[in-house]
Design a protein around this motif. Structure first.
Motif, PDB file in Angstrom:
ATOM      1  N   GLY A 191       0.805  -1.218   0.000  1.00 40.25           N
ATOM      2  CA  GLY A 191       0.000   0.000   0.000  1.00 40.25           C
ATOM      3  C   GLY A 191       0.835   1.263   0.000  1.00 40.25           C
ATOM      4  O   GLY A 191       0.536   2.225  -0.698  1.00 40.25           O
ATOM      5  N   ALA A 195       1.453   4.997  -2.803  1.00 42.52           N
ATOM      6  CA  ALA A 195       1.501   6.423  -2.474  1.00 42.52           C
ATOM      7  C   ALA A 195       2.886   7.011  -2.709  1.00 42.52           C
ATOM      8  O   ALA A 195       3.024   8.220  -2.930  1.00 42.52           O
ATOM      9  CB  ALA A 195       1.092   6.631  -1.014  1.00 42.52           C
ATOM     10  N   THR A 208     -10.033  -4.253  -4.604  1.00 42.92           N
ATOM     11  CA  THR A 208      -8.951  -3.584  -3.871  1.00 42.92           C
ATOM     12  C   THR A 208      -8.607  -2.248  -4.530  1.00 42.92           C
ATOM     13  O   THR A 208      -8.367  -1.251  -3.839  1.00 42.92           O
ATOM     14  CB  THR A 208      -7.705  -4.493  -3.827  1.00 42.92           C
ATOM     15  OG1 THR A 208      -8.086  -5.788  -3.395  1.00 42.92           O
ATOM     16  CG2 THR A 208      -6.657  -3.932  -2.883  1.00 42.92           C
ATOM     17  N   ASN A 210     -10.483  -0.220  -6.334  1.00 43.44           N
ATOM     18  CA  ASN A 210     -11.506   0.796  -6.112  1.00 43.44           C
ATOM     19  C   ASN A 210     -11.431   1.339  -4.689  1.00 43.44           C
ATOM     20  O   ASN A 210     -11.497   2.554  -4.460  1.00 43.44           O
ATOM     21  CB  ASN A 210     -12.891   0.185  -6.390  1.00 43.44           C
ATOM     22  CG  ASN A 210     -13.997   1.210  -6.296  1.00 43.44           C
ATOM     23  OD1 ASN A 210     -14.462   1.532  -5.215  1.00 43.44           O
ATOM     24  ND2 ASN A 210     -14.407   1.744  -7.433  1.00 43.44           N
ATOM     25  N   VAL A 211     -11.278   0.429  -3.729  1.00 41.54           N
ATOM     26  CA  VAL A 211     -11.130   0.857  -2.334  1.00 41.54           C
ATOM     27  C   VAL A 211      -9.896   1.747  -2.197  1.00 41.54           C
ATOM     28  O   VAL A 211      -9.939   2.807  -1.575  1.00 41.54           O
ATOM     29  CB  VAL A 211     -11.025  -0.368  -1.397  1.00 41.54           C
ATOM     30  CG1 VAL A 211     -10.528   0.041  -0.016  1.00 41.54           C
ATOM     31  CG2 VAL A 211     -12.373  -1.081  -1.296  1.00 41.54           C
ATOM     32  N   ALA A 212      -8.794   1.330  -2.811  1.00 40.59           N
ATOM     33  CA  ALA A 212      -7.533   2.065  -2.690  1.00 40.59           C
ATOM     34  C   ALA A 212      -7.649   3.467  -3.266  1.00 40.59           C
ATOM     35  O   ALA A 212      -7.204   4.449  -2.663  1.00 40.59           O
ATOM     36  CB  ALA A 212      -6.407   1.295  -3.382  1.00 40.59           C
ATOM     37  N   LYS A 214     -10.361   5.398  -3.780  1.00 43.08           N
ATOM     38  CA  LYS A 214     -11.219   6.264  -2.970  1.00 43.08           C
ATOM     39  C   LYS A 214     -10.565   6.577  -1.627  1.00 43.08           C
ATOM     40  O   LYS A 214     -10.756   7.644  -1.055  1.00 43.08           O
ATOM     41  CB  LYS A 214     -12.579   5.610  -2.773  1.00 43.08           C
ATOM     42  CG  LYS A 214     -13.394   5.576  -4.064  1.00 43.08           C
ATOM     43  CD  LYS A 214     -14.678   4.797  -3.892  1.00 43.08           C
ATOM     44  CE  LYS A 214     -15.458   4.762  -5.207  1.00 43.08           C
ATOM     45  NZ  LYS A 214     -16.523   3.729  -5.162  1.00 43.08           N
ATOM     46  N   LEU A 215      -9.780   5.627  -1.133  1.00 35.54           N
ATOM     47  CA  LEU A 215      -9.089   5.830   0.138  1.00 35.54           C
ATOM     48  C   LEU A 215      -7.996   6.891  -0.002  1.00 35.54           C
ATOM     49  O   LEU A 215      -7.814   7.727   0.886  1.00 35.54           O
ATOM     50  CB  LEU A 215      -8.486   4.506   0.607  1.00 35.54           C
ATOM     51  CG  LEU A 215      -7.780   4.490   1.950  1.00 35.54           C
ATOM     52  CD1 LEU A 215      -8.690   5.002   3.055  1.00 35.54           C
ATOM     53  CD2 LEU A 215      -7.319   3.077   2.273  1.00 35.54           C
ATOM     54  N   MET A 216      -7.274   6.864  -1.122  1.00 35.45           N
ATOM     55  CA  MET A 216      -6.240   7.896  -1.332  1.00 35.45           C
ATOM     56  C   MET A 216      -6.875   9.270  -1.426  1.00 35.45           C
ATOM     57  O   MET A 216      -6.382  10.231  -0.833  1.00 35.45           O
ATOM     58  CB  MET A 216      -5.463   7.602  -2.610  1.00 35.45           C
ATOM     59  CG  MET A 216      -4.378   6.578  -2.402  1.00 35.45           C
ATOM     60  SD  MET A 216      -3.360   6.378  -3.880  1.00 35.45           S
ATOM     61  CE  MET A 216      -4.408   5.317  -4.852  1.00 35.45           C
ATOM     62  N   GLU A 217      -7.954   9.368  -2.188  1.00 30.33           N
ATOM     63  CA  GLU A 217      -8.646  10.656  -2.310  1.00 30.33           C
ATOM     64  C   GLU A 217      -9.124  11.129  -0.945  1.00 30.33           C
ATOM     65  O   GLU A 217      -8.935  12.285  -0.566  1.00 30.33           O
ATOM     66  CB  GLU A 217      -9.824  10.522  -3.284  1.00 30.33           C
ATOM     67  CG  GLU A 217      -9.371  10.316  -4.735  1.00 30.33           C
ATOM     68  CD  GLU A 217     -10.518  10.020  -5.710  1.00 30.33           C
ATOM     69  OE1 GLU A 217     -10.243   9.916  -6.918  1.00 30.33           O
ATOM     70  OE2 GLU A 217     -11.675   9.891  -5.254  1.00 30.33           O
ATOM     71  N   GLY A 218      -9.723  10.199  -0.175  1.00 29.94           N
ATOM     72  CA  GLY A 218     -10.241  10.549   1.139  1.00 29.94           C
ATOM     73  C   GLY A 218      -9.132  10.929   2.113  1.00 29.94           C
ATOM     74  O   GLY A 218      -9.258  11.886   2.878  1.00 29.94           O
ATOM     75  N   THR A 219      -8.033  10.181   2.075  1.00 26.84           N
ATOM     76  CA  THR A 219      -6.923  10.446   2.996  1.00 26.84           C
ATOM     77  C   THR A 219      -6.274  11.789   2.680  1.00 26.84           C
ATOM     78  O   THR A 219      -5.980  12.575   3.586  1.00 26.84           O
ATOM     79  CB  THR A 219      -5.878   9.315   2.921  1.00 26.84           C
ATOM     80  OG1 THR A 219      -6.514   8.082   3.224  1.00 26.84           O
ATOM     81  CG2 THR A 219      -4.742   9.554   3.900  1.00 26.84           C
ATOM     82  N   ALA A 220      -6.068  12.053   1.394  1.00 29.39           N
ATOM     83  CA  ALA A 220      -5.461  13.328   0.996  1.00 29.39           C
ATOM     84  C   ALA A 220      -6.327  14.500   1.469  1.00 29.39           C
ATOM     85  O   ALA A 220      -5.830  15.501   1.980  1.00 29.39           O
ATOM     86  CB  ALA A 220      -5.273  13.372  -0.517  1.00 29.39           C
ATOM     87  N   THR A 222      -8.529  14.452   3.999  1.00 32.07           N
ATOM     88  CA  THR A 222      -8.504  14.514   5.460  1.00 32.07           C
ATOM     89  C   THR A 222      -7.213  15.163   5.961  1.00 32.07           C
ATOM     90  O   THR A 222      -7.246  16.015   6.845  1.00 32.07           O
ATOM     91  CB  THR A 222      -8.648  13.089   6.059  1.00 32.07           C
ATOM     92  OG1 THR A 222      -9.925  12.571   5.677  1.00 32.07           O
ATOM     93  CG2 THR A 222      -8.551  13.110   7.566  1.00 32.07           C
TER      94      THR A 222
ATOM     95  N   GLY B 191     -13.909   3.456   0.372  1.00 31.74           N
ATOM     96  CA  GLY B 191     -12.583   3.893   0.770  1.00 31.74           C
ATOM     97  C   GLY B 191     -12.573   5.271   1.418  1.00 31.74           C
ATOM     98  O   GLY B 191     -11.895   5.488   2.422  1.00 31.74           O
ATOM     99  N   LEU B 215      -1.599   2.014   2.811  1.00 36.21           N
ATOM    100  CA  LEU B 215      -1.879   3.081   1.855  1.00 36.21           C
ATOM    101  C   LEU B 215      -2.201   4.391   2.567  1.00 36.21           C
ATOM    102  O   LEU B 215      -1.747   5.462   2.148  1.00 36.21           O
ATOM    103  CB  LEU B 215      -3.042   2.658   0.954  1.00 36.21           C
ATOM    104  CG  LEU B 215      -3.436   3.613  -0.154  1.00 36.21           C
ATOM    105  CD1 LEU B 215      -2.254   3.960  -1.037  1.00 36.21           C
ATOM    106  CD2 LEU B 215      -4.554   2.991  -0.989  1.00 36.21           C
TER     107      LEU B 215
END
Lengths: 326, 326
Positions: A191, A195, A208, A210-212, A214-220, A222, B191, B215
């Motif tokens: 993972g 990044a 995986t 799709n989750v990844a 959306k997770l990157m977008e969400g984490t960035a 946040t 995500g 990630l």
């Protein structure tokens, strides 16, 4: 394949529907792209409809007519900001899979600063077999070579550890095949590599991926929000915030998904670009430019060659025979 | 179960091995925790060994002796910063699974600012069946209730869309069971929800969970680095950077994995905390405190009750009969 014989330039087919900001913004973006386009209006297939059914029954839908134009060779590539499922179904029916490709995949550039990293599959196939993952690797590498000019893209397989035995049985099997193949294979990546940009292409299943994404977008979002809140939480830092505002604004633009032009559907016979629903006119223009570049740089033909060279076609013999019938 | 009958407090068993900074830092951290501990030194099982084999053959290994002490009831909980595989194997052999639990899972608090979100499984099981995902949900909720005082934790199932039919067949099946169960089930989450803290517990398989966790750490690092680079890239913004430095430093501490105390192994008969290998003394102290709190708040007993109430035990009848033999 018909695509290998086309030399003259046809326009890029653009679906006017689907953008949150409406068809006018799509038309404006297509114009801004500076490349010839053919615009398709009419009924819209939305996310509420079952894609395959809707594509079959709504023959006058904008995305269906645009896909048919591409399939018929009247357009070189397809761009749509509409429902991804409908675009996928219309592309499968009318643009069609490359012979020898098991499953088309959605590829997207990781929306983080640094050198471009392509992630696929980002959601077209939630369940995949090892041979699908192997083909994704070749398809993604051909895209990075053709569209981003990466000479010999380095490809990683997303897993839970670097050792070849780490991961699900399917991932372990795909690792073995890729290690024996023709790509510059970096082995398993984790993972954090996604990044950090340690490879050019990261291959995974559509669940995986799709989750990844959306997770990157969400984490960035946040983390960026937390930085802003931290700066605003004191008098001195608020003053400092005024001085860093310009630079952080530029960074925000770098993180803007509009800048990349959207996702691309790989494994079909012409480039198909999945523009963001939230696209601005500039976002649409970038999507059209990406589609044009993929067509001009013969991405599909390079994909076919790479799959064949790597022995990764569904059936190498059958594919070459079938191709002669095209 | 023996755990339900223990009322007097035993110490927390702490494995001295495995921390990057050495056993002295672990001992110092255990002391800093302010709670009684029993320290276990001796041979170390590293990542280079096959965990199950090593745990069986190295009977004097620190993590094996610590796990045995917990299994025998001489310690209330276990903390180790050593190889996760060895800790997992030692816990399965000597602390043992809760009767009725299919598979223990590793749970970890999402390392992002905002309210705490628990993610599980973070890597113990790369392949899972629907009934495993369902149990993870109950186990995670019991942890958040017992250790973080969340009254009725809201639980989401990680998938590629909010609709109940989205995701792999296993995820769809788990969704149905959770929707019919006793938890406050939020349905599928994506995500971005993992980063936004829209639920208290996010359930997924160990492959996706492990990728997601690494990630998030990688993305947070990349974005924070880009912010720093952006600020340093100009004279005015560099001056501003001096003024925001204090606040951003505080944020960095918030993002520090050491602050949470590490991951926790759920589904075994006593709390087992997986401290970070990179733990400082303060990180170890937090891990010991988390283990202590999980024991004091009867996390395991609450997990058993929640699984039974939700009808999620492997076999409710068999489990209660078996328990009477303990």
């Amino acid at each position: 394949m018909t695509t290998t014989t086309s030399t003259s330039r046809s326009p890029v087919a653009v679906d006017l529907n689907g953008a949150d900001q409406g068809p006018d913004v799509v038309a404006e973006g297509a114009r801004l792209s500076g490349t010839p386009v053919e615009l398709f209006g009419g009924p819209e297939i939305t996310n509420d409809e079952e894609p395959a059914l809707a594509v079959r029954s709504m023959k006058d839908a904008s995305v269906v007519r645009a896909a048919k134009a591409v399939g018929a060779g009247d357009a070189d590539a397809l761009v749509s900001a509409g429902a991804t499922g409908a675009l996928l179904a219309a592309s499968l029916f009318h643009v069609k899979r490359i012979r020898g490709v098991h499953r088309p995949a959605i590829a997207v550039l990781v929306p983080l600063p640094g050198k471009p990293v392509l992630l696929l599959d980002a959601g077209a196939n939630v369940d995949v077999r090892p041979e699908h993952l192997v083909q994704f690797a070749y398809m993604g590498a051909a895209f990075m070579e053709a569209v981003h000019g990466v000479a010999r893209p380095r490809v990683g397989l997303l897993s839970v550890g670097e050792e070849p035995k780490k991961g699900t049985d399917d991932v372990v099997a795909a690792h073995q095949q890729l290690a024996a193949g023709a790509l510059d294979f970096a082995g398993n990546v984790e993972g954090r590599d996604l990044a950090a940009g340690t490879v050019d292409v990261v291959v995974t299943d559509g669940f995986t991926g799709n989750v990844a994404l959306k997770l990157m977008e969400g984490t960035a979002k946040t983390v960026a929000g937390a930085v802003r809140d931290a700066i605003r939480s004191g008098l001195v830092s608020s003053l400092g915030g005024l001085l860093v505002r310009g630079k952080l604004g530029a960074l925000r633009e770098q993180l803007d998904p509009n800048a990349t032009g959207g996702a691309i559907l790989l494994g079909v016979r012409r480039p198909v670009v999945v523009a963001h629903g939230s696209s601005s006119a500039e976002g649409i223009a970038n999507a059209v430019r990406m589609a044009r570049r993929a067509a001009d740089e013969r991405m599909v033909e390079r994909t076919v060659d790479a799959l064949a060279e790597g022995g990764a076609m569904r059936s190498a013999g059958a594919a070459s025979v079938a191709a002669s019938h095209d």
